[in-house]
Write an enzyme that holds these catalytic residues in place. Structure first.
Site, PDB file in Angstrom:
ATOM      1  CG  ASP A 255      -2.039  -1.020   0.953  1.00 60.63           C
ATOM      2  OD1 ASP A 255      -1.811  -2.216   1.238  1.00 60.63           O
ATOM      3  OD2 ASP A 255      -3.090  -0.635   0.419  1.00 60.63           O
TER       4      ASP A 255
HETATM    5  O1  MRU Z   1      -7.556  -3.147   2.811  1.00 59.98           O
HETATM    6  P1  MRU Z   1      -7.279  -3.520   1.386  1.00 59.98           P
HETATM    7  O2  MRU Z   1      -8.031  -4.718   0.926  1.00 59.98           O
HETATM    8  O3  MRU Z   1      -7.432  -2.332   0.465  1.00 59.98           O
HETATM    9  O4  MRU Z   1      -5.744  -3.907   1.395  1.00 59.98           O
HETATM   10  C1  MRU Z   1      -5.156  -4.326   0.200  1.00 59.98           C
HETATM   11  C2  MRU Z   1      -3.719  -4.687   0.343  1.00 59.98           C
HETATM   12  O5  MRU Z   1      -3.140  -4.617   1.400  1.00 59.98           O
HETATM   13  C3  MRU Z   1      -3.011  -5.055  -0.919  1.00 59.98           C
HETATM   14  O6  MRU Z   1      -1.996  -5.980  -0.660  1.00 59.98           O
HETATM   15  C4  MRU Z   1      -2.387  -3.796  -1.548  1.00 59.98           C
HETATM   16  O7  MRU Z   1      -3.308  -2.761  -1.613  1.00 59.98           O
HETATM   17  C5  MRU Z   1      -1.854  -4.062  -2.898  1.00 59.98           C
HETATM   18  S1  MRU Z   1      -3.129  -4.373  -4.088  1.00 59.98           S
HETATM   19  C6  MRU Z   1      -2.354  -4.583  -5.579  1.00 59.98           C
END
Ligand code: MRU
Length: 379
Positions: A255
């Site tokens: 993220d």
């Molecule tokens: O809370 P989320 O489902 O948005 O978290 C998503 C993640 O942690 C993913 O690993 C990250 O955003 C990468 S998506 C290509």
């Protein structure tokens, strides 16, 4: 059938409602920045790249509708201000993934350049924004395919050195077509390994509390006929110590990657990285360059989103049942009255990461234990 989380036609934006997966496959229409904000906040769409793209496109369709209905009478400067305000609002939906604020910053700069052109009008400024937002959707898909290729090549070379012929990988959360414009980042690498016929099996964690692994990644793996096995988060150590199931690498998304390589990703990632180090298993992060935040020096500076207690105290079931707090909540599994801490992400120190796979190549950790990204940004 190709899995598509985001469908955009110029005047229409719809997203696959990920709250209902895997039980129901339903697209919902997003008509404005406000609807985009709610869809992101409520996690109808999630995943760092998908969040940024849906935010930008939600504003694009709002502007397109104003143009179509002849309601965009404001001048260039006013439209620029409107876009800036709406982008700022959209970035308040979820704080950890940097892709959204990075996109907002770049789109704002693009629009301000357009607004300074001598013949610019409100309509031309809005159109410049719409075009740039649409381009994000296309660029992300191409980036993911490159991430897949670089990641698979790196893993094939590294496992060949150890004499292994076939590769087992473990992944966490969902980083696939549902989290991006298509193909995915870490799941893109798994797709590329599968296409190269070297993938023996992909393991995915359930990813409590939101179950992105069991609901979304498992859905994608089954959809693509990739040999795969689901484990609960607490089974990861047992899997890594299993001689029969021999995992070659853990691949996750991100993220936000700080300038030194510290990486914020779905909560549980840090624990997996510690396990990988202990078991001598490669630990890789796959992310486009838009996830690398050179303004954030280290993981300590990353804001970690905390989410509602109901995600932990309840599990979701099929659609039938009660709809509560925006969740399809069915069963309370925790004792009433218990205090809950629900951080959505954790930070993996760079020293535990072997490589960061981007669309322009794999950056390996330096001898000092951190990463240097200068060469992939061309400065
Ligand atoms: O809370 P989320 O489902 O948005 O978290 C998503 C993640 O942690 C993913 O690993 C990250 O955003 C990468 S998506 C290509």
């Amino acid at each position: 059938m190709t899995l598509e989380a985001i469908k955009y036609s110029g005047t229409q934006l719809s997203i696959l409602d990920q709250l209902q997966l895997p039980h129901v496959v339903e697209y919902i229409e997003i008509r404005s920045a406000e609807e985009g904000w709610h869809a992101i906040k409520e996690m109808k769409v999630r995943g760092a790249p998908a969040i940024a793209i849906v935010a930008a496109l939600s504003l694009a369709v709002e502007l397109e509708t104003l143009i179509k209905d002849g309601k965009l009478s404001a001048n260039a400067e006013e439209v620029q201000l409107l876009i800036r305000e709406k982008l700022h609002y959209l970035t308040t939906s979820r704080p950890t993934a940097v892709n959204l604020s990075d996109a907002a910053r770049k789109l704002e700069a693009h629009v301000s350049t357009q607004a300074r052109e001598s013949e610019s009008t409100g309509k031309s400024v809005a159109s410049a924004f719409i075009e740039a937002a649409a381009q994000m959707l296309k660029d992300d898909l191409a980036d993911n395919q490159n991430i897949g290729k670089y990641g698979a090549d790196w893993l094939i070379q590294n496992t060949a050195r150890t004499g292994q012929q076939e590769i087992n990988v473990l992944t966490h959360c969902n980083t696939g077509s549902l989290a991006t414009s298509g193909y995915g980042t870490a799941l893109g690498v798994i797709r590329a390994l599968h296409s190269s016929k070297v993938l023996k099996r992909a393991y995915c964690t359930e990813t409590r509390p939101y179950n992105q692994g069991s609901r979304l990644t498992a859905f994608e793996l089954v959809h693509d006929n990739i040999p795969s096995t689901l484990i609960t988060d607490s089974m990861a150590a047992a899997l890594l110590s299993s001689k029969e199931r021999k995992v070659s690498a853990i691949i996750v998304g991100a993220d936000r990657v700080a300038a030194n390589g510290d990486t914020a990703n779905k909560v549980g990632t840090y624990g997996l990285a510690v396990l990988a180090k202990y078991h001598g298993v490669k630990f890789l992060v796959a992310a486009p360059r838009t996830t690398i935040d050179l303004q954030t020096k280290s993981g300590q500076d990353i804001i970690i989103e905390e989410r509602p207690a109901a995600e932990v105290t309840r599990i979701k079931g099929a659609r039938e049942g009660c709809e509560e707090n925006g969740l399809i909540a069915t069963v309370r599994i925790a004792a009433p009255g218990i205090d809950v801490w629900n951080p959505a992400f954790d930070v993996t120190p760079s020293a535990l990461i072997d490589g960061i796979i981007t669309e322009v190549g794999v950056v390996e950790r330096g001898a000092n234990g951190s990463f240097n990204f200068e060469h992939i940004f061309g400065n």
